[in-house]
Design a protein around this motif. Structure first.
Motif, PDB file in Angstrom:
ATOM      1  N   MET A 242      33.870 -20.849 -22.388  1.00  0.00           N
ATOM      2  CA  MET A 242      34.380 -22.281 -22.241  1.00  0.00           C
ATOM      3  C   MET A 242      32.801 -22.855 -22.020  1.00  0.00           C
ATOM      4  SD  MET A 242      34.646 -22.051 -17.678  1.00  0.00           S
ATOM      5  CE  MET A 242      33.456 -22.151 -17.608  1.00  0.00           C
ATOM      6  N   ALA A 243      33.692 -24.359 -22.011  1.00  0.00           N
ATOM      7  CA  ALA A 243      32.489 -25.373 -22.132  1.00  0.00           C
ATOM      8  C   ALA A 243      31.804 -25.523 -20.666  1.00  0.00           C
ATOM      9  CB  ALA A 243      32.529 -26.037 -23.148  1.00  0.00           C
ATOM     10  N   ASP A 265      42.870 -21.657 -15.932  1.00  0.00           N
ATOM     11  CA  ASP A 265      43.890 -21.910 -17.135  1.00  0.00           C
ATOM     12  C   ASP A 265      43.682 -23.530 -17.018  1.00  0.00           C
ATOM     13  OD1 ASP A 265      46.776 -22.442 -17.438  1.00  0.00           O
ATOM     14  OD2 ASP A 265      46.465 -20.359 -16.481  1.00  0.00           O
ATOM     15  N   ALA A 266      43.468 -24.428 -18.584  1.00  0.00           N
ATOM     16  CA  ALA A 266      44.049 -25.584 -18.812  1.00  0.00           C
ATOM     17  C   ALA A 266      45.047 -26.287 -18.180  1.00  0.00           C
ATOM     18  CB  ALA A 266      44.193 -25.873 -20.439  1.00  0.00           C
ATOM     19  N   ASN A 267      46.264 -25.153 -18.257  1.00  0.00           N
ATOM     20  CA  ASN A 267      47.357 -26.242 -17.325  1.00  0.00           C
ATOM     21  C   ASN A 267      48.367 -25.394 -15.744  1.00  0.00           C
ATOM     22  OD1 ASN A 267      48.536 -27.311 -19.651  1.00  0.00           O
ATOM     23  ND2 ASN A 267      48.644 -25.025 -20.485  1.00  0.00           N
ATOM     24  N   ASP A 268      46.743 -24.511 -15.385  1.00  0.00           N
ATOM     25  CA  ASP A 268      46.805 -24.156 -13.740  1.00  0.00           C
ATOM     26  C   ASP A 268      47.861 -23.726 -13.837  1.00  0.00           C
ATOM     27  OD1 ASP A 268      45.101 -25.251 -12.296  1.00  0.00           O
ATOM     28  OD2 ASP A 268      46.079 -26.921 -10.937  1.00  0.00           O
ATOM     29  N   GLN A 298      39.372 -28.219 -21.262  1.00  0.00           N
ATOM     30  CA  GLN A 298      38.715 -29.010 -20.268  1.00  0.00           C
ATOM     31  C   GLN A 298      39.357 -29.304 -19.190  1.00  0.00           C
ATOM     32  OE1 GLN A 298      38.422 -32.781 -23.317  1.00  0.00           O
ATOM     33  NE2 GLN A 298      36.380 -33.232 -21.632  1.00  0.00           N
ATOM     34  N   GLY A 299      38.569 -29.621 -18.303  1.00  0.00           N
ATOM     35  CA  GLY A 299      39.035 -29.796 -16.616  1.00  0.00           C
ATOM     36  C   GLY A 299      39.687 -28.326 -16.189  1.00  0.00           C
ATOM     37  N   SER A 300      39.565 -27.386 -16.592  1.00  0.00           N
ATOM     38  CA  SER A 300      39.482 -26.099 -16.269  1.00  0.00           C
ATOM     39  C   SER A 300      38.709 -25.820 -14.173  1.00  0.00           C
ATOM     40  CB  SER A 300      39.570 -24.949 -16.859  1.00  0.00           C
ATOM     41  OG  SER A 300      40.842 -25.204 -17.391  1.00  0.00           O
ATOM     42  N   ARG A 301      39.587 -25.873 -13.872  1.00  0.00           N
ATOM     43  CA  ARG A 301      38.269 -25.608 -13.004  1.00  0.00           C
ATOM     44  C   ARG A 301      37.921 -23.911 -12.439  1.00  0.00           C
ATOM     45  NH1 ARG A 301      42.245 -24.729  -7.310  1.00  0.00           N
ATOM     46  NH2 ARG A 301      43.950 -25.016  -8.174  1.00  0.00           N
TER      47      ARG A 301
END
Length: 333
Positions: A242-243, A265-268, A298-301
Motif C-alpha cells: 500500500m502506498a 480494500d479499494a471497493n470497500d 488509491q483511496g482505500s481508507r
C-alpha cells in the motif's frame, strides 16, 4: 328448550412440562373448554387452572425437590361434573445448581448459599448427574479467561439460566486486577499481566480503543479518523502493498514495522487487519506480511495501530507483548 348436562367431561390431558424459576414445573394441557382443571401429585392437590374457550390450560407448581414426580389432573365442568383422572405424567426435574461470584467450586452448588464460583464447575456437576439438570446464575460477572464453556453429550437437556430477577454477565475475557497499576509522568497507567496477548479492553462495560493514528472520531466514524492510500508504483502488489502519503504523519507517528494497519480494500468490500513487514521511505510504500482479501488501491481508507507511540488520547490502550505490559490512558474520573 332446556339442556341438562348429566355427563362428566373427558379426562384432561397433560401434554408438556417446562422447568421454571427455582425447581418449579410449568404444566400445560387440554380439557373441556371453560372447565376447572385440578392438578395432583399422588393424592395431594397442587392447585387449579381454568381452561380457555379452546380447552387449553397451564399450571405452575410450587418449588419441588429434585427427582421424579408424577402428576395427574381431573376436570370439573360448569355443571359440577368431574372427570376421571388423566394419564399420569412424570417429568424429571433433575438437580438444581447455583453459581455465584462469591461461591466456591469446592461447595455442593445445591443452594445459593453453597453455590459454585464458576460455570465450569456447574457444567461438570450436571454432566456427572445424568439427568436434565438446571444451573441458575446469580448476579455478577463471570470471566471465562479465554477458555470458553465446554459442554458434551452428557449435558444434553441441561439448562443454564439467570436466577430470578438476576442479570448476570458472562465475559470471555480475563479480569484485569485493580491493584498493581502505576502511573507515569505522562499520565499513562500501566500494569504487567500474566498473558501473552490482549485483543480487547473493556472498562465498566465500555470497549476502549486500541491506540491508533489518526485518532478515532466517534461523531464521524466513516470519514473521520482515517487516512487514504495513494496510487502504488508500477509493478507493486496491491494485495500485499500500500502506498501512503508521508505528509499525513506527524513526527514520531510514521508507519513502523510491526504496527497493524486496518484498511478497507479499494471497493470497500472487506476490512483487513494487516501487519507491517517493511516500510520503503523512498517510494513511500508499506509491505505487509500477509495478503489482503481484495486489492488495496488509491483511496482505500486506513488507520495504523499497535504502537505505544500512538497512545495519545484518553480511552486508548496498548499492550506490549514482549514485556506483557498493558498501558492505558485513563479518562478523567
Amino acid at each position: 328448550s332446556v339442556t341438562v348436562d348429566t355427563q362428566a367431561p373427558a379426562a384432561p390431558v397433560i401434554a408438556s412440562d417446562t422447568i421454571v424459576n427455582t425447581n418449579e414445573v410449568l404444566l400445560t394441557g387440554t380439557a373441556e373448554a371453560s372447565s376447572a382443571v385440578h392438578v395432583f401429585e399422588g393424592a395431594t392437590q397442587l392447585g387449579t387452572a381454568t381452561t380457555n374457550t379452546n380447552g387449553d390450560w397451564s399450571f405452575t407448581t410450587g418449588p419441588l425437590p429434585g427427582g421424579a414426580h408424577t402428576f395427574t389432573a381431573t376436570a370439573t365442568d360448569t355443571a359440577g361434573h368431574t372427570s376421571a383422572s388423566s394419564q399420569p405424567f412424570d417429568p424429571t426435574t433433575g438437580t438444581i445448581y447455583y453459581v455465584s461470584p462469591t461461591g466456591n467450586d469446592a461447595s455442593s452448588g445445591l443452594s445459593s448459599n453453597s453455590a459454585f464460583a464458576t460455570l465450569g464447575a456447574a457444567i461438570k456437576a450436571m454432566a456427572a448427574d445424568g439427568t436434565a439438570d438446571t444451573t441458575y446464575v446469580l448476579d455478577g460477572t463471570y470471566y471465562l479467561n479465554g477458555a470458553g464453556l465446554s459442554l458434551n453429550s452428557a449435558n444434553s437437556n441441561d439448562t443454564i439460566a439467570a436466577y430470578q430477577n438476576a442479570n448476570p454477565v458472562i465475559s470471555g475475557g480475563t479480569l484485569v486486577p485493580t491493584t498493581g497499576w502505576t502511573v507515569g509522568s505522562n499520565g499513562i497507567w500501566s500494569i504487567q499481566l500474566n498473558t501473552s496477548d490482549v485483543e480487547q479492553l473493556t472498562v465498566n462495560g465500555q470497549m476502549q480503543t486500541l491506540a491508533r493514528y489518526p485518532n478515532e472520531v466517534p461523531t464521524n466514524p466513516i470519514q473521520g479518523g482515517w487516512l487514504w492510500a495513494q496510487a502504488l508504483p508500477s509493478g507493486d502488489n496491491p494485495l500485499t502493498q500500500m502506498a501512503y502519503n508521508p505528509a499525513d504523519f506527524s513526527a514520531g507517528q510514521q508507519p513502523t514495522v510491526g504496527e497493524k494497519v486496518t484498511v478497507f480494500d479499494a471497493n470497500d468490500w472487506s476490512s483487513n487487519v494487516l501487519t507491517i513487514a517493511a516500510v520503503n521511505t523512498t517510494t513511500d510504500v508499506i509491505t505487509f506480511n500477509q495478503a489482503a482479501t481484495y486489492d488495496i488501491g488509491q483511496g482505500s481508507r486506513y488507520f495504523i495501530s499497535n504502537s505505544q507511540a500512538l497512545l495519545d488520547q484518553p480511552g486508548e490502550w496498548y499492550f506490549n507483548q514482549a514485556t506483557k505490559t498493558l498501558y492505558y490512558d485513563a479518562p478523567t474520573g
